[in-house]
Design an enzyme around this catalytic site. Structure first.
Site, PDB file in Angstrom:
ATOM      1  CD  GLU A   7      93.088 -64.047  26.926  1.00 37.18           C
ATOM      2  OE1 GLU A   7      92.394 -63.890  25.906  1.00 37.18           O
ATOM      3  OE2 GLU A   7      93.050 -65.083  27.614  1.00 37.18           O
ATOM      4  CG  ASP A  83      90.163 -64.494  29.179  1.00 39.34           C
ATOM      5  OD1 ASP A  83      90.340 -63.618  30.037  1.00 39.34           O
ATOM      6  OD2 ASP A  83      89.596 -64.274  28.097  1.00 39.34           O
ATOM      7  CE1 TYR A 292      86.621 -65.934  30.443  1.00 44.06           C
ATOM      8  CE2 TYR A 292      86.240 -68.297  30.394  1.00 44.06           C
ATOM      9  CZ  TYR A 292      86.805 -67.161  29.850  1.00 44.06           C
ATOM     10  OH  TYR A 292      87.543 -67.256  28.702  1.00 44.06           O
TER      11      TYR A 292
END
Length: 700
Positions: A7, A83, A292
């Site tokens: 992304e 993601d 993350y």
């Protein structure tokens, strides 16, 4: 050549180096498609045919998509590596659709940290797109499109509010309800009595026992007069308090702690965390420093737990090794990711400080220390409570003595309770009452929401998800539904009006329980236990009944008359609001488009001249409030005077040297910070040593 699509462009270089020359890594720059705004009602949804969505490539993404198609055609294989969340899964599916790939065979990499090991593991065990995740995201997007388009259009036409939404309107209600509670609060009077007790060198501060409730001055005066000159020890209790460390950060707790410690807004924290996750240049390579950052789980990977316990054992000793935390929360969590933690314990905050900005270092330190502390042993304190009796009045004093610091050893002073030890006291010991102080107080109204407190409440009641906390608050600010002062959120007049109307016509929609239940339903779609179509049909039928009623019965807000007449058509002029501020215009719009022009500021006769067009230069301000000189002939002329000659610079005074730096030997000088003066090393940024200024030094 194999094509890997992520992304963010920031990841491309890092992941590309890990994968090698046989791979090309490119970025989609987020979502490439969205629901169309063409066709019936502009929803991009065929309501009559199973809520079938119509997608179109977003105009700003057209060039990106063109390049992706070109790269895909020349690649031997295309791999999706977006993601690891619902949005990322949906983006991956859209890319497969656009590029004409086979859904059943296209590999999808999932990794939760950007490190060589994590990328290699993902590459060795790829999966395919999870269509339940995609269905859940698509359902949420359809719901938000229906609510957003329908309600926003209605509110704009009726009360001139710019938007409404499933999450933002519920969050606004929380803020407005808090404001109502503050406004309806009636303060109650109460009094406290503090005493100073002495016995030789022993000095103790004691207050009335908690059983006393003093409501007025007379009651306080009566008790004050009752206390005699001596106080006798009648009870001593010693208890041990064991305090376990907190779990590693979730998105919510990270945002709360960053605000409480450093007053970072939720948006700022999210941006910094994104940078730490995607990669920072350390020595010769770019590495992802944290896992993350959008998660609601406190779970830590077993591999990290084992490494952390070995690290604690090696650096702090066996006594500091704790146990793994398990979540006691009853809230629904997706638990798709770990908690936020460092990718390597050997990259301590101090060891990489030189590679980070000041704010990045602060947030990384919080994340690193919190994750490590979560696996350390508990802190143990001894609490001593002493009761005194003075002519029938019971006084109480307490103290805290540290027995073992445990996890608090690494968390710094702000995470340690202030130690207040009592002197050695024995039962029946007599103290002199040296001083008695009574003080009037009034109960305080509930505090307004800070960004951190709002995020905490949103999480508790189930509104939104980790990825939406910061963006929801930013929307409320942008729509001018709330004002922000030092991080405190206050509903504006427009915010109060919007909430009142939504409460009247759409009470279930703004009720936090509706949004919380909807989030659970979306989770059930992921689990395969909920029907997407049934959920949408039930919602749409109920929503449209309320919408049609509101459209007919909601009163339209009238513009405020200015008292002037339109010079073009003779209609009254009124005040209107736009995103650029308040302005005066004709009430006969759209038949008449007259707008009162803004009065131009007078230009001094000695104003400097624009070197490009000869018009005078005038002093202006940019969006940040900074002043600059620009051409008065704007927008025909865009000349801006350079910063170096915009205004004469004052001669800089020589720095005040107050000593030598204990870390590098440089000069310690007085510097001016954002809020106050402080002492810092003259060798900054090579040396970051800082100290507080004394009151005398502050005056220099």
């Amino acid at each position: 050549m194999k094509l890997v699509i992520v992304e963010s462009p920031t990841k491309c270089h890092t992941i590309g180096r890990y994968l090698g020359e046989d791979y090309k890594v490119v970025a989609s720059l987020g979502h490439v498609r969205d629901l169309s705004i063409k066709g019936k009602s502009g929803l991009g949804i065929d309501v009559e045919n199973g809520f079938k969505p119509t997608y179109e490539i977003q105009p700003k993404q057209a060039k990106v998509v063109k390049e992706l198609i070109k790269d895909a055609k020349s690649a031997d294989e295309v791999i999706i590596a977006t993601d690891p969340d619902r949005e990322g899964e949906a983006i991956g599916w859209h890319l497969i659709e656009i590029l004409g790939l086979d859904l059943k065979t296209t590999k999808r990499l999932e990794f939760h940290e950007i490190t060589r090991t994590a990328i290699a593991e993902a590459l060795n065990s790829p999966r395919h797109i999870d269509m339940n995740l995609v269905a859940s995201q698509e359902t949420r997007r359809i719901l938000d499109r229906i609510i957003g388009f329908k309600l926003s259009t209605l509110l704009q036409s009726k009360i001139k509010s710019r938007s409404a939404g499933r999450v933002q309107s519920s969050s606004l209600k929380l803020i407005v309800d808090q404001e109502k509670e503050i406004n309806s609060f009636i303060p109650e009077e109460y009094w406290t009595i503090e005493t100073s007790l002495t016995n030789g060198k022993k000095k103790i501060q004691a207050s009335l026992d908690g059983s006393y409730k003093i409501k007025n001055e007379q009651e306080a005066l009566d008790l004050e007069n009752q206390i005699s000159d001596i106080a006798k020890v009648i009870e001593i209790q010693k208890t041990r308090r064991v305090t376990e460390s907190k779990p590693a950060f979730t998105t919510s707790t990270m945002q709360q702690e960053a605000f409480n410690r450093y007053k970072f807004s939720t948006k700022k924290t999210s941006i910094i965390a994104q940078k730490l996750y995607e990669g920072v240049q350390v020595d010769t390579e770019v590495v992802g420093l944290i896992t993350y950052m959008r998660t609601d789980s406190t779970r830590l990977a077993p591999v990290f737990v084992e490494k952390a316990k070995n690290y604690i054992l090696e650096h702090y000793g066996q006594a500091y090794v704790g146990k793994t935390k398990t979540s006691k929360s009853k809230a629904v969590i997706q638990d798709a990711h770990e908690a936020i933690r460092p990718t390597s314990l050997h990259r301590t905050p101090e060891s990489i400080k030189q590679y980070l900005s000041n704010d990045e270092y602060k947030l990384y330190s919080l994340i690193y220390n919190r994750a490590l502390a979560s696996l350390m042993s508990a802190r143990i304190d001894e609490i001593t409570s002493v009761k005194f009796e003075s002519n029938g009045v019971i006084l109480k004093a307490s103290g805290v003595a540290k027995i073992f610091d445990g996890y608090s050893y690494i968390l710094g002073s702000k995470d340690k309770e202030e130690i207040k030890e009592l002197p050695i006291i024995e039962e029946n010991e007599v103290f002199n009452v040296a001083k008695i102080e009574k003080e009037q107080h009034f109960t305080k109204a509930p505090a307004r929401f800070s960004e951190a407190k709002l995020v905490k409440t949103m999480e508790e009641v189930g509104i939104g998800r980790p990825s939406t906390y910061a963006s929801t608050i930013e929307i409320l600010k942008a729509r001018k539904y709330v004002s922000v002062d030092s991080g405190t959120l206050t509903p504006t007049e427009q915010g109060l009006k919007t909430d009142t109307v939504l409460e009247e016509y759409f009470p279930s929609l703004v009720d936090p329980s509706f949004t919380a239940d909807m989030e659970k339903n979306l989770d059930n779609i992921v689990a395969g236990s909920e029907s997407r179509l049934q959920l949408l049909e039930n919602f749409y039928k109920n929503f449209m009944e309320k919408y049609d009623y509101a459209k007919e019965h909601m009163e339209k807000t009238k513009d405020e008359p200015s008292g002037n007449i339109c010079p073009r058509c003779g209609s009254p002029l009124v005040y209107k609001n736009s995103r650029y501020g308040r302005f005066e215009a004709c009430s006969n719009y759209p038949h008449c488009h007259y707008i009162v022009p803004k009065a131009k500021a007078e230009i001094p006769s000695d104003a400097p001249i624009c070197p490009e067009c000869g018009a005078p230069l005038v002093l202006r301000k940019n969006k940040k409030g900074q002043s600059f000189y620009g051409c008065s002939n704007f927008p025909k002329c865009h000349y801006v005077k350079g910063e170096n000659d915009a205004a004469p610079k004052k001669e800089e005074e020589p720095p005040v040297v107050v000593g030598n730096c204990p870390e590098c030997g440089g000069d310690l000088i007085i510097k001016k910070g954002k809020y106050s003066k402080f002492i810092g090393c003259s060798n900054f940024p090579k040396c970051h040593h800082m100290e507080k200024c004394s009151s005398k030094e502050t005056k220099k």
